[in-house]
Design an enzyme around this catalytic site. Structure first.
Site, PDB file in Angstrom:
ATOM      1  CB  SER A 114      27.624  39.866  39.053  1.00 55.58           C
ATOM      2  OG  SER A 114      26.693  39.939  38.005  1.00 55.58           O
ATOM      3  CG  ASP A 162      30.947  38.101  32.077  1.00 54.71           C
ATOM      4  OD1 ASP A 162      29.796  37.718  31.801  1.00 54.71           O
ATOM      5  OD2 ASP A 162      31.262  38.595  33.174  1.00 54.71           O
ATOM      6  CG  HIS A 194      28.983  36.472  34.998  1.00 60.75           C
ATOM      7  ND1 HIS A 194      29.375  37.800  34.919  1.00 60.75           N
ATOM      8  CD2 HIS A 194      28.024  36.430  35.956  1.00 60.75           C
ATOM      9  CE1 HIS A 194      28.675  38.511  35.775  1.00 60.75           C
ATOM     10  NE2 HIS A 194      27.857  37.706  36.425  1.00 60.75           N
TER      11      HIS A 194
END
Length: 215
Positions: A114, A162, A194
């Site tokens: 991320s 995601d 995610h």
């Protein structure tokens, strides 16, 4: 001594270590998050020393957690400026551990998740000496003003479901890297949001070992 925060690390099974693996967590988390991946991958990477630094700033949208840069303003040019201002602090953490282990960039693997992918890719592209390889999970590419390094192979892994960072960001990054002729691969994982799963870890391990065989 790390002048920022003491972070978790796992020593290599082989001594001395031949590789340094730097794990860069997502926003609002800290180094204890990604160090939890090491038990699942260390048997396949026995010559690697793992570190998982804490983000260099307090998370500014919650009373806990860390961040590599603020995301209060998500304008790409603002984010690029914030990363540029903070990147040297992350470099200091990595250089300190490299010196301790008698390793250099060519022995260093960057793995981000991320926001950790965002700063990891930026970090990779601004290096004067290439890293061994860089792996980015569920992230995005924020291009630096100046590209110094086109030699580090990059692997991008992203969940098709995601909803935090859309999988299209992986393809945006791929298009950018292709224009620079930077060696890279992309992997869209079905039924994954995610997160990082076993499939992604297997891809990462194989990528590191493939890069090793190419040296």
């Amino acid at each position: 001594m790390n002048k920022y925060l003491e972070y978790p690390e796992v020593e290599s099974k082989e001594t001395p270590p031949q590789k340094l693996v730097v794990l860069l967590h997502g926003i609002g988390s800290d180094g204890h998050d990604l160090i939890g991946l090491v038990p699942y991958i260390k048997n396949d990477l026995q010559n690697c020393h793992f570190i998982s630094p804490h983000g260099i700033e307090d998370y500014d949208m919650m009373p806990y957690g860390r961040q590599w840069f603020s995301l209060r303003d998500r304008s790409p040019h603002i984010i690029a400026t914030l990363i540029a201002n903070n990147i040297s602090k992350l470099e200091d953490i990595i250089r300190e551990k490299q010196t301790e282990l008698n390793l250099t960039n060519k022995d260093t693997v960057i793995i981000g998740f991320s926001q950790g992918t965002m700063i990891g890719l930026y970090l990779t592209l601004v290096q004067q000496a290439p890293f061994f390889c860089t792996i980015g999970f569920a992230g995005a590419l924020i291009p630096p003003m100046k590209i110094n390094n086109k030699l580090t192979p990059i692997c991008l892994i992203h969940g098709a479901l995601d909803q935090v960072i859309d999988v299209s960001e992986m393809y945006n990054a791929s298009n950018y890297l292709s224009k620079l002729n930077i060696e890279h691969s992309v992997h869209k994982l079905t039924s994954l949001a995610h997160s990082i799963d076993g499939r992604g870890l297997e891809i990462a391990i194989n990528f590191i070992n493939t890069c090793h065989n190419m040296v």
